[in-house]
Motif scaffolding. Structure first.
Motif, mmCIF file in Angstrom:
data_model
loop_
_atom_site.group_PDB
_atom_site.id
_atom_site.type_symbol
_atom_site.label_atom_id
_atom_site.label_comp_id
_atom_site.label_asym_id
_atom_site.label_seq_id
_atom_site.Cartn_x
_atom_site.Cartn_y
_atom_site.Cartn_z
ATOM 1 N N LEU A 67 0.827 -1.203 0.000
ATOM 2 C CA LEU A 67 0.000 0.000 0.000
ATOM 3 C C LEU A 67 0.863 1.256 0.000
ATOM 4 O O LEU A 67 0.551 2.245 -0.672
ATOM 5 C CB LEU A 67 -0.934 -0.004 1.206
ATOM 6 N N ILE A 68 1.950 1.230 0.740
ATOM 7 C CA ILE A 68 2.851 2.384 0.764
ATOM 8 C C ILE A 68 3.479 2.607 -0.598
ATOM 9 O O ILE A 68 3.591 3.744 -1.087
ATOM 10 C CB ILE A 68 3.936 2.174 1.842
ATOM 11 N N ARG A 69 3.876 1.530 -1.234
ATOM 12 C CA ARG A 69 4.467 1.661 -2.573
ATOM 13 C C ARG A 69 3.451 2.256 -3.545
ATOM 14 O O ARG A 69 3.773 3.128 -4.349
ATOM 15 C CB ARG A 69 4.949 0.290 -3.055
ATOM 16 N N MET A 70 2.204 1.797 -3.468
ATOM 17 C CA MET A 70 1.159 2.329 -4.337
ATOM 18 C C MET A 70 0.900 3.803 -4.050
ATOM 19 O O MET A 70 0.717 4.610 -4.972
ATOM 20 C CB MET A 70 -0.145 1.532 -4.154
ATOM 21 N N ALA A 71 0.872 4.164 -2.753
ATOM 22 C CA ALA A 71 0.620 5.556 -2.381
ATOM 23 C C ALA A 71 1.678 6.478 -2.966
ATOM 24 O O ALA A 71 1.381 7.579 -3.427
ATOM 25 C CB ALA A 71 0.580 5.685 -0.854
ATOM 26 N N ALA A 72 2.935 6.018 -2.940
ATOM 27 C CA ALA A 72 4.024 6.833 -3.491
ATOM 28 C C ALA A 72 3.920 6.942 -5.010
ATOM 29 O O ALA A 72 4.125 8.013 -5.589
ATOM 30 C CB ALA A 72 5.371 6.233 -3.086
ATOM 31 N N GLU A 73 3.590 5.834 -5.659
ATOM 32 C CA GLU A 73 3.524 5.823 -7.124
ATOM 33 C C GLU A 73 2.344 6.630 -7.661
ATOM 34 O O GLU A 73 2.445 7.287 -8.694
ATOM 35 C CB GLU A 73 3.425 4.375 -7.612
ATOM 36 N N LYS A 74 1.205 6.598 -6.942
ATOM 37 C CA LYS A 74 -0.006 7.250 -7.434
ATOM 38 C C LYS A 74 -0.285 8.590 -6.751
ATOM 39 O O LYS A 74 -1.256 9.266 -7.095
ATOM 40 C CB LYS A 74 -1.211 6.323 -7.251
ATOM 41 N N GLY A 75 0.544 8.972 -5.806
ATOM 42 C CA GLY A 75 0.330 10.253 -5.131
ATOM 43 C C GLY A 75 -0.931 10.274 -4.293
ATOM 44 O O GLY A 75 -1.634 11.293 -4.252
ATOM 45 N N LEU A 76 -1.249 9.180 -3.626
ATOM 46 C CA LEU A 76 -2.467 9.102 -2.828
ATOM 47 C C LEU A 76 -2.375 9.999 -1.597
ATOM 48 O O LEU A 76 -1.298 10.213 -1.048
ATOM 49 C CB LEU A 76 -2.716 7.657 -2.377
ATOM 50 N N SER A 77 -3.512 10.502 -1.168
ATOM 51 C CA SER A 77 -3.575 11.276 0.069
ATOM 52 C C SER A 77 -3.630 10.321 1.257
ATOM 53 O O SER A 77 -3.867 9.112 1.103
ATOM 54 C CB SER A 77 -4.813 12.176 0.072
ATOM 55 N N VAL A 78 -3.445 10.853 2.459
ATOM 56 C CA VAL A 78 -3.540 10.034 3.661
ATOM 57 C C VAL A 78 -4.929 9.427 3.762
ATOM 58 O O VAL A 78 -5.093 8.255 4.122
ATOM 59 C CB VAL A 78 -3.218 10.875 4.915
ATOM 60 N N ARG A 79 -5.953 10.213 3.437
ATOM 61 C CA ARG A 79 -7.339 9.721 3.493
ATOM 62 C C ARG A 79 -7.538 8.546 2.538
ATOM 63 O O ARG A 79 -8.214 7.555 2.874
ATOM 64 C CB ARG A 79 -8.303 10.861 3.155
ATOM 65 N N ASP A 80 -6.954 8.641 1.340
ATOM 66 C CA ASP A 80 -7.070 7.550 0.378
ATOM 67 C C ASP A 80 -6.404 6.279 0.908
ATOM 68 O O ASP A 80 -6.922 5.177 0.737
ATOM 69 C CB ASP A 80 -6.428 7.933 -0.956
ATOM 70 N N VAL A 81 -5.234 6.457 1.525
ATOM 71 C CA VAL A 81 -4.520 5.295 2.076
ATOM 72 C C VAL A 81 -5.348 4.645 3.175
ATOM 73 O O VAL A 81 -5.446 3.414 3.253
ATOM 74 C CB VAL A 81 -3.139 5.715 2.614
ATOM 75 N N GLU A 82 -5.958 5.466 4.015
ATOM 76 C CA GLU A 82 -6.804 4.925 5.084
ATOM 77 C C GLU A 82 -7.978 4.135 4.504
ATOM 78 O O GLU A 82 -8.325 3.056 5.004
ATOM 79 C CB GLU A 82 -7.320 6.060 5.967
ATOM 80 N N ALA A 83 -8.598 4.685 3.454
ATOM 81 C CA ALA A 83 -9.748 4.017 2.838
ATOM 82 C C ALA A 83 -9.338 2.689 2.214
ATOM 83 O O ALA A 83 -10.051 1.673 2.340
ATOM 84 C CB ALA A 83 -10.374 4.928 1.786
ATOM 85 N N ARG A 84 -8.211 2.676 1.539
ATOM 86 C CA ARG A 84 -7.744 1.443 0.905
ATOM 87 C C ARG A 84 -7.338 0.404 1.952
ATOM 88 O O ARG A 84 -7.550 -0.805 1.761
ATOM 89 C CB ARG A 84 -6.581 1.747 -0.039
ATOM 90 N N ALA A 85 -6.744 0.871 3.045
ATOM 91 C CA ALA A 85 -6.380 -0.047 4.124
ATOM 92 C C ALA A 85 -7.633 -0.680 4.723
ATOM 93 O O ALA A 85 -7.668 -1.883 5.016
ATOM 94 C CB ALA A 85 -5.588 0.687 5.204
ATOM 95 N N LYS A 86 -8.679 0.132 4.881
ATOM 96 C CA LYS A 86 -9.941 -0.368 5.434
ATOM 97 C C LYS A 86 -10.558 -1.402 4.492
ATOM 98 O O LYS A 86 -11.034 -2.469 4.929
ATOM 99 C CB LYS A 86 -10.915 0.798 5.643
ATOM 100 N N ASP A 87 -10.563 -1.106 3.192
ATOM 101 C CA ASP A 87 -11.099 -2.056 2.221
ATOM 102 C C ASP A 87 -10.334 -3.373 2.262
ATOM 103 O O ASP A 87 -10.917 -4.463 2.192
ATOM 104 C CB ASP A 87 -11.014 -1.471 0.808
#
Length: 303
Positions: A213-233
């Motif tokens: 998830l961290i690698r994806m967040a860096a590659e796609k420029g995800l926000s903290v909120r997006d990371v939280e949502a994806r982690a929850k999913d």
């Protein structure tokens, strides 16, 4: 010198400013310990005789900023002495207690010597001063800060409460920062290099595979909120990929992301800034009442 200044100082939790305050004037009477003067010498020391502190928590130094400081030192010299101690393993050499950035810049400037205050301190005080100096000046990235706290706890038995008191941070901040060490080194690198904030990293810890998830967040420029949502999913049996098609993260400028990162690091909580036509929102996410209480205390503190 006052009687108070002559008394034995507390060895721990004083902070760099307190230590430097005892010896800030060249030729000042040194502080005492056990009724005897503690060794303090102010002079020019050959740069090649000085070594970095192996316990220094800071590992990254901005090259451009160092070159700017070096240019300044070439014209004005070193205006503030660095703080060193005799190297316990190499007679005639010295270890830096505080001022490594100035020492590095002085070497770049081609200076042969540098003004230094020599002080005898033990290993715990050496490590603690290095941490306090960098934390107070916001010189450490979140991973370096977490590793420094862990070193104090493991090597010297410090607690989160005593660390919070020493470095002027809340216990919640210490605990949240230490959580970053649950990440594998490959994931820590994104935070260490400034590609992601500590808030991103902590949000990813809630996923079954934080590293992916961290690698994806860096590659796609995800926000903290997006990371939280994806982690929850992901926790609920979904995929971290599913959110990309549903709700792409709105683009934020570099300044906004930097401000989010600064506030996240300062508060130890995930911060999300959203701009709109009629203003914007500042969102601070907390997980329990203790975190909420800490935020309220900071916001209502007397200036």
């Amino acid at each position: 010198m006052s009687d108070e200044a002559k008394s034995k100082p507390s060895r721990l939790g004083r902070g760099l400013s307190a230590l430097m305050g005892e010896i800030d004037a060249v030729g000042a009477v040194p502080a005492t310990e056990g009724g005897k003067p503690r060794a303090t010498v102010s002079n020019e020391i050959d740069i090649e005789l000085i070594r970095r502190n192996p316990a220094q928590p800071r590992r990254s130094f901005d090259e451009a900023a160092l070159n700017e400081l070096a240019d300044s030192l070439k014209s004005k010299g070193v205006l503030q002495a660095i703080l060193v101690r005799p190297d316990p393993k190499d007679s005639g050499k010295y270890q830096i207690i505080a001022g490594e950035r100035r020492w590095r810049a002085a070497k770049l400037a081609g200076l042969k010597s540098i003004p230094a205050l020599v002080r005898d301190i033990d290993e715990l005080e050496l490590l603690e001063i290095g941490i306090i100096e960098n934390v107070q000046r916001a010189d450490l990235n979140p991973i370096e800060e977490a590793e420094a706290y862990e070193a104090l706890m493991k090597r010297f038995g410090r607690t989160q409460d005593s660390l919070a008191s020493s470095v002027g941070k809340s216990r919640v901040h210490i605990a949240n920062t230490l959580r970053l060490l649950q990440l594998p080194e490959s994931a820590r690198a994104f935070v260490r290099e400034g590609k992601l904030s500590a808030g991103h990293a902590r949000a990813a810890l809630g996923a079954p595979d934080p590293e992916a998830l961290i690698r994806m967040a860096a590659e796609k420029g995800l926000s903290v909120r997006d990371v939280e949502a994806r982690a929850k999913d992901a926790r609920e049996g979904g995929s971290i990929e599913t959110k990309s098609a549903k709700s792409p993260a709105p683009e934020k400028d570099v300044d906004t992301e930097a401000l989010e990162a600064d506030l996240t690091r300062t508060l130890g909580l995930a911060v999300d800034i959203r701009h709109g036509k009629d203003g914007g929102e500042l969102r601070i996410r907390y997980r329990d009442l203790e975190q909420l209480d800490d935020v309220c205390r900071r916001l209502t503190a007397k200036r």
